[in-house]
Motif scaffolding. Sequence first.
Motif, PDB file in Angstrom:
ATOM      1  N   ALA A 151       9.828  30.519  23.039  1.00 44.57           N
ATOM      2  CA  ALA A 151      10.795  29.572  23.610  1.00 44.57           C
ATOM      3  C   ALA A 151      10.157  28.765  24.742  1.00 44.57           C
ATOM      4  O   ALA A 151      10.417  27.565  24.879  1.00 44.57           O
ATOM      5  N   ALA A 152       9.323  29.409  25.558  1.00 44.74           N
ATOM      6  CA  ALA A 152       8.651  28.696  26.646  1.00 44.74           C
ATOM      7  C   ALA A 152       7.705  27.630  26.089  1.00 44.74           C
ATOM      8  O   ALA A 152       7.648  26.499  26.595  1.00 44.74           O
ATOM      9  N   THR A 153       6.987  27.983  25.032  1.00 46.63           N
ATOM     10  CA  THR A 153       6.075  27.019  24.413  1.00 46.63           C
ATOM     11  C   THR A 153       6.845  25.851  23.802  1.00 46.63           C
ATOM     12  O   THR A 153       6.452  24.688  23.951  1.00 46.63           O
ATOM     13  N   TRP A 154       7.949  26.145  23.136  1.00 52.29           N
ATOM     14  CA  TRP A 154       8.749  25.105  22.519  1.00 52.29           C
ATOM     15  C   TRP A 154       9.377  24.185  23.566  1.00 52.29           C
ATOM     16  O   TRP A 154       9.390  22.971  23.403  1.00 52.29           O
ATOM     17  N   CYS A 155       9.875  24.782  24.655  1.00 57.31           N
ATOM     18  CA  CYS A 155      10.469  23.972  25.731  1.00 57.31           C
ATOM     19  C   CYS A 155       9.418  23.072  26.380  1.00 57.31           C
ATOM     20  O   CYS A 155       9.690  21.920  26.723  1.00 57.31           O
ATOM     21  N   TRP A 156       8.209  23.585  26.561  1.00 54.64           N
ATOM     22  CA  TRP A 156       7.149  22.788  27.168  1.00 54.64           C
ATOM     23  C   TRP A 156       6.772  21.617  26.268  1.00 54.64           C
ATOM     24  O   TRP A 156       6.545  20.496  26.722  1.00 54.64           O
ATOM     25  N   GLY A 157       6.739  21.889  24.963  1.00 62.73           N
ATOM     26  CA  GLY A 157       6.443  20.805  24.022  1.00 62.73           C
ATOM     27  C   GLY A 157       7.548  19.763  23.978  1.00 62.73           C
ATOM     28  O   GLY A 157       7.292  18.568  23.776  1.00 62.73           O
ATOM     29  N   SER A 158       8.789  20.202  24.180  1.00 66.38           N
ATOM     30  CA  SER A 158       9.917  19.259  24.191  1.00 66.38           C
ATOM     31  C   SER A 158      10.000  18.484  25.499  1.00 66.38           C
ATOM     32  O   SER A 158      10.704  17.479  25.571  1.00 66.38           O
ATOM     33  N   ALA A 159       9.299  18.933  26.509  1.00 62.68           N
ATOM     34  CA  ALA A 159       9.379  18.285  27.819  1.00 62.68           C
ATOM     35  C   ALA A 159       8.583  16.996  27.882  1.00 62.68           C
ATOM     36  O   ALA A 159       8.841  16.151  28.727  1.00 62.68           O
ATOM     37  N   VAL A 160       7.615  16.837  27.004  1.00 61.73           N
ATOM     38  CA  VAL A 160       6.748  15.665  27.056  1.00 61.73           C
ATOM     39  C   VAL A 160       7.167  14.696  25.957  1.00 61.73           C
ATOM     40  O   VAL A 160       7.207  15.055  24.780  1.00 61.73           O
ATOM     41  N   THR A 161       7.491  13.485  26.362  1.00 61.63           N
ATOM     42  CA  THR A 161       7.838  12.426  25.410  1.00 61.63           C
ATOM     43  C   THR A 161       6.843  11.281  25.587  1.00 61.63           C
ATOM     44  O   THR A 161       6.577  10.850  26.708  1.00 61.63           O
ATOM     45  N   THR A 162       6.311  10.814  24.482  1.00 58.15           N
ATOM     46  CA  THR A 162       5.360   9.698  24.520  1.00 58.15           C
ATOM     47  C   THR A 162       6.114   8.397  24.237  1.00 58.15           C
ATOM     48  O   THR A 162       6.824   8.287  23.237  1.00 58.15           O
ATOM     49  N   VAL A 163       5.952   7.439  25.116  1.00 59.99           N
ATOM     50  CA  VAL A 163       6.592   6.133  24.969  1.00 59.99           C
ATOM     51  C   VAL A 163       5.481   5.097  24.792  1.00 59.99           C
ATOM     52  O   VAL A 163       4.583   4.978  25.622  1.00 59.99           O
ATOM     53  N   THR A 164       5.558   4.346  23.692  1.00 58.30           N
ATOM     54  CA  THR A 164       4.561   3.308  23.397  1.00 58.30           C
ATOM     55  C   THR A 164       5.242   1.952  23.427  1.00 58.30           C
ATOM     56  O   THR A 164       6.266   1.737  22.770  1.00 58.30           O
ATOM     57  N   ILE A 165       4.673   1.043  24.181  1.00 61.19           N
ATOM     58  CA  ILE A 165       5.207  -0.318  24.283  1.00 61.19           C
ATOM     59  C   ILE A 165       4.126  -1.291  23.814  1.00 61.19           C
ATOM     60  O   ILE A 165       2.977  -1.233  24.279  1.00 61.19           O
ATOM     61  N   HIS A 166       4.524  -2.167  22.895  1.00 67.07           N
ATOM     62  CA  HIS A 166       3.600  -3.205  22.404  1.00 67.07           C
ATOM     63  C   HIS A 166       3.930  -4.507  23.136  1.00 67.07           C
ATOM     64  O   HIS A 166       5.037  -5.036  23.052  1.00 67.07           O
ATOM     65  N   ALA A 167       2.960  -5.020  23.832  1.00 69.32           N
ATOM     66  CA  ALA A 167       3.157  -6.285  24.569  1.00 69.32           C
ATOM     67  C   ALA A 167       2.969  -7.471  23.622  1.00 69.32           C
ATOM     68  O   ALA A 167       2.450  -7.336  22.514  1.00 69.32           O
TER      69      ALA A 167
END
Length: 128
Positions: A51-67
């Motif tokens: 659960a700790a590993t899964w929560c840590w993985g869910s904590a990071v979100t990658t946001v990509t913006i194309h200019a």
Amino acid sequence: MRQRETLPAVTDAADPSTSTAVPARDDRLHQPWRLAVAAVELVLAVAAGWAATWCWGSAVTTVTIHADDGTELVSHVYEGNWIGLAFVAAAVAGLLLVDGARQIVLGVRTRRRRRRRVSPQARPADAR
């Protein structure tokens, strides 16, 4: 003339009916059923670690913006609630591991109870 107070004999201290001393080793702690408790705690510790590993993985979100000019901007967003939950789950897993090890030690170190012989001097006066 004052009378001297007589102290109890050393053998009187072994009699639980006359002694208020705490025994050195409590046999109620060392029980074989603690091995089952340890197994359950270790399974729960593995689940909490997952659960700790899964929560840590869910904590990071990658946001990509194309200019408009074709550049790509990549950002990582860390969500504090998921990170906090990951730390709590890791702490629970650690506590379960420590207590599971304690339960294993208490379950393995069981001994057969021997009947303690009580010397005639240590018996209460009414039992003679």
